[in-house]
Each structure stands twice: as C-alpha cells, then as structure tokens.
Design a protein around this motif. Structure first.
Motif, mmCIF file in Angstrom:
data_model
loop_
_atom_site.group_PDB
_atom_site.id
_atom_site.type_symbol
_atom_site.label_atom_id
_atom_site.label_comp_id
_atom_site.label_asym_id
_atom_site.label_seq_id
_atom_site.Cartn_x
_atom_site.Cartn_y
_atom_site.Cartn_z
ATOM 1 N N LEU A 9 0.819 -1.210 0.000
ATOM 2 C CA LEU A 9 0.000 0.000 0.000
ATOM 3 C C LEU A 9 0.852 1.260 0.000
ATOM 4 O O LEU A 9 0.434 2.304 -0.510
ATOM 5 C CB LEU A 9 -0.932 -0.007 1.214
ATOM 6 C CG LEU A 9 -2.004 -1.105 1.230
ATOM 7 C CD1 LEU A 9 -2.819 -1.038 2.515
ATOM 8 C CD2 LEU A 9 -2.914 -0.989 0.017
ATOM 9 N N GLN A 10 2.052 1.168 0.555
ATOM 10 C CA GLN A 10 2.926 2.325 0.621
ATOM 11 C C GLN A 10 3.680 2.576 -0.686
ATOM 12 O O GLN A 10 4.285 3.640 -0.854
ATOM 13 C CB GLN A 10 3.929 2.160 1.767
ATOM 14 C CG GLN A 10 3.306 2.218 3.149
ATOM 15 C CD GLN A 10 4.317 1.958 4.250
ATOM 16 O OE1 GLN A 10 5.524 1.872 3.996
ATOM 17 N NE2 GLN A 10 3.834 1.826 5.475
ATOM 18 N N MET A 11 3.664 1.607 -1.577
ATOM 19 C CA MET A 11 4.411 1.751 -2.832
ATOM 20 C C MET A 11 3.530 1.450 -4.046
ATOM 21 O O MET A 11 3.920 0.741 -4.966
ATOM 22 C CB MET A 11 5.650 0.855 -2.827
ATOM 23 C CG MET A 11 5.417 -0.589 -2.438
ATOM 24 S SD MET A 11 6.945 -1.554 -2.413
ATOM 25 C CE MET A 11 7.500 -1.448 -4.096
ATOM 26 N N LYS A 12 2.337 2.035 -4.043
ATOM 27 C CA LYS A 12 1.416 1.850 -5.163
ATOM 28 C C LYS A 12 2.020 2.358 -6.471
ATOM 29 O O LYS A 12 1.903 1.712 -7.521
ATOM 30 C CB LYS A 12 0.100 2.576 -4.885
ATOM 31 C CG LYS A 12 -0.725 1.979 -3.760
ATOM 32 C CD LYS A 12 -2.007 2.776 -3.562
ATOM 33 C CE LYS A 12 -2.824 2.218 -2.408
ATOM 34 N NZ LYS A 12 -4.054 3.015 -2.173
ATOM 35 N N GLN A 17 4.281 1.390 -11.958
ATOM 36 C CA GLN A 17 5.421 1.506 -12.857
ATOM 37 C C GLN A 17 5.976 0.141 -13.230
ATOM 38 O O GLN A 17 6.311 -0.111 -14.398
ATOM 39 C CB GLN A 17 6.518 2.348 -12.192
ATOM 40 C CG GLN A 17 7.772 2.540 -13.036
ATOM 41 C CD GLN A 17 7.534 3.357 -14.283
ATOM 42 O OE1 GLN A 17 6.567 4.135 -14.358
ATOM 43 N NE2 GLN A 17 8.406 3.218 -15.273
ATOM 44 N N ALA A 18 6.060 -0.765 -12.253
ATOM 45 C CA ALA A 18 6.584 -2.111 -12.504
ATOM 46 C C ALA A 18 5.674 -2.901 -13.441
ATOM 47 O O ALA A 18 6.146 -3.637 -14.311
ATOM 48 C CB ALA A 18 6.750 -2.862 -11.185
ATOM 49 N N ILE A 19 4.364 -2.733 -13.269
ATOM 50 C CA ILE A 19 3.410 -3.417 -14.156
ATOM 51 C C ILE A 19 3.581 -2.915 -15.589
ATOM 52 O O ILE A 19 3.611 -3.703 -16.542
ATOM 53 C CB ILE A 19 1.968 -3.188 -13.663
ATOM 54 C CG1 ILE A 19 1.728 -3.958 -12.361
ATOM 55 C CG2 ILE A 19 0.956 -3.624 -14.725
ATOM 56 C CD1 ILE A 19 0.409 -3.619 -11.696
ATOM 57 N N TRP A 20 3.698 -1.593 -15.753
ATOM 58 C CA TRP A 20 3.897 -1.017 -17.081
ATOM 59 C C TRP A 20 5.191 -1.536 -17.711
ATOM 60 O O TRP A 20 5.220 -1.896 -18.891
ATOM 61 C CB TRP A 20 3.903 0.496 -16.996
ATOM 62 C CG TRP A 20 4.616 1.159 -18.139
ATOM 63 C CD1 TRP A 20 5.776 1.857 -18.106
ATOM 64 C CD2 TRP A 20 4.222 1.146 -19.518
ATOM 65 N NE1 TRP A 20 6.138 2.289 -19.353
ATOM 66 C CE2 TRP A 20 5.210 1.871 -20.249
ATOM 67 C CE3 TRP A 20 3.142 0.603 -20.211
ATOM 68 C CZ2 TRP A 20 5.126 2.065 -21.616
ATOM 69 C CZ3 TRP A 20 3.076 0.791 -21.591
ATOM 70 C CH2 TRP A 20 4.044 1.507 -22.276
#
Length: 222
Positions: A9-12, A17-20
């Motif tokens: 939750l703290q690094m949404k 960005q990682a998914i992209w």
C-alpha cells in the motif's frame, strides 16, 4: 488490508510503474520475437528434407543456430550478449536494454514451436496445392500459415507466458518490472507482502494471456 499488505500500500506508484515495465518488455519483445521466430520456423519447415524448398545445407544451419541459442541459460545470455546490447541500445541496464536478450532468448524457442505446429499441417493439402501449380510463397501463406493458424496461436500463447517468466529474471538484474520489485525490494528487504503481490500480478497476467490465447485458437479453428 493495511495489516496484510502494508508495504504494498505504501508503494502503489512503484507497482504501477513495474506493471507497465513488465507489459512493455513482454509486448515489445514478443512482437520482434514473433517476426523472427515465424520466419525461422517457416524456413525450418520448407528447407527440411522433403520440404517445398528443400535445402539440406540451409536447414542444417538454421537447425543448429536454433538449438545453440535455445541451449544457453537466459541468465548467462544476459551477460554474454551485454556488448551487443550496449552497441544497439547504448546501455546494458534498464527496461529497453532488456529487450535485446529477451528477443534473442525467446525467438529460437518460438521458431521451434512454429516448426512443430506447421509440421502438423495435412501433407495431402500441401500436395494438392502443388498439383494445382501453387508457388512456394502461395503454399506458405495459403496452406501452411492458414491451416496451422490455430496451433500457431497456441504456441504463441505459450511463448508469451515463457517470455513473462524471462522478464522477471531480467528484472532481477536491473531491467525493472515486477521481477525487480519482487527481488530488490520484497526479497532484499524481507517485505514478503511485496514479493507475494508481485507474484499474484504475474499469475494474473499468465492466466489472462492463456484465456485469450485459448479463445482465439478456438475461433480460428472453426
């Protein structure tokens, strides 16, 4: 949720960005690998003994190159071709730089899968096309690729799933994406919820591509 996945939750923003980055690596590498793999796969079929463009020398060359590239473990391939990656992209680190080893690592696998798919095309249909005076190019496009399309879609799905796995491996050594998040943050910092979340997202990608591939194969099969 704050108790179950506090670090996630703290690094949404990092996850988005990682998914992209993972999708970018997957699709960009898949497009180039599909072109190279399809060309090589067709070449293997038509130049083999009894093929419509039989050439044992060329077939032997294509076959050996395919086997050689498929035999190199991907993690070693990343290091071995780093000079080529540096020459083509200007860097060996980052999402775009990972495309070079990803393409080289996956297209021989795809070529072999395409070869196996095309070998299942009914030989009688090919002989009938030859008897009607069809040129090799016409046989490749109107017989091999058309009749083998459902199987090509299935092996393409398998290849994309394998490619997703390679992106996570590339990400673990600096290419970004979900693999980088899972290893450099989740594993290195003992934030297990981050690693678990990255794994779940990757599994969603895999199941989604599998579902789409199966549906497309059934559509073209009929």
């Amino acid at each position: 949720m704050a108790n179950l996945i506090p670090n996630v939750l703290q690094m949404k923003a990092e996850f988005v960005q990682a998914i992209w980055e993972t999708l970018y690596m997957t699709f960009a590498a898949a497009i180039v690998a599909a072109i190279l793999g399809l060309l090589l796969g067709v070449a293997l079929v038509v130049t083999q003994a009894g093929g419509i463009l039989e050439d044992r020398l060329l077939y032997s060359l294509f076959d050996k190159v395919t086997n050689l590239l498929r035999s190199i473990p991907f993690i070693i391939l990343l290091a071995v071709i780093s000079p080529l990656t540096l020459f083509l992209v200007g860097t060996t680190v980052g999402t775009t730089a990972s495309l070079v080893p990803l393409v080289i690592g996956i297209f021989p696998f795809y070529a072999r899968q395409v070869q196996n798919a095309l070998l299942d095309v009914d030989q009688g249909v090919i002989e009938a096309a030859q008897a009607m005076g069809s040129s090799p190019t016409e046989i490749i496009f109107r017989v091999y690729l058309r009749e083998g399309l459902p199987d090509i879609i299935r092996v393409s799905t398998l290849t994309i799933i394998s490619l997703i796995g390679l992106t996570t491996m590339a990400g673990a050594i600096g290419a970004g994406g979900l693999g980088d998040v899972a290893i450099s943050i989740g594993y290195a910092r003992f934030e297990n919820d981050v690693t678990f979340a990255a794994m779940i997202i990757i599994l969603i990608f895999v199941f989604t591509f599998q579902l789409i591939g199966d549906r497309l194969a059934k559509v073209f099969e009929h």
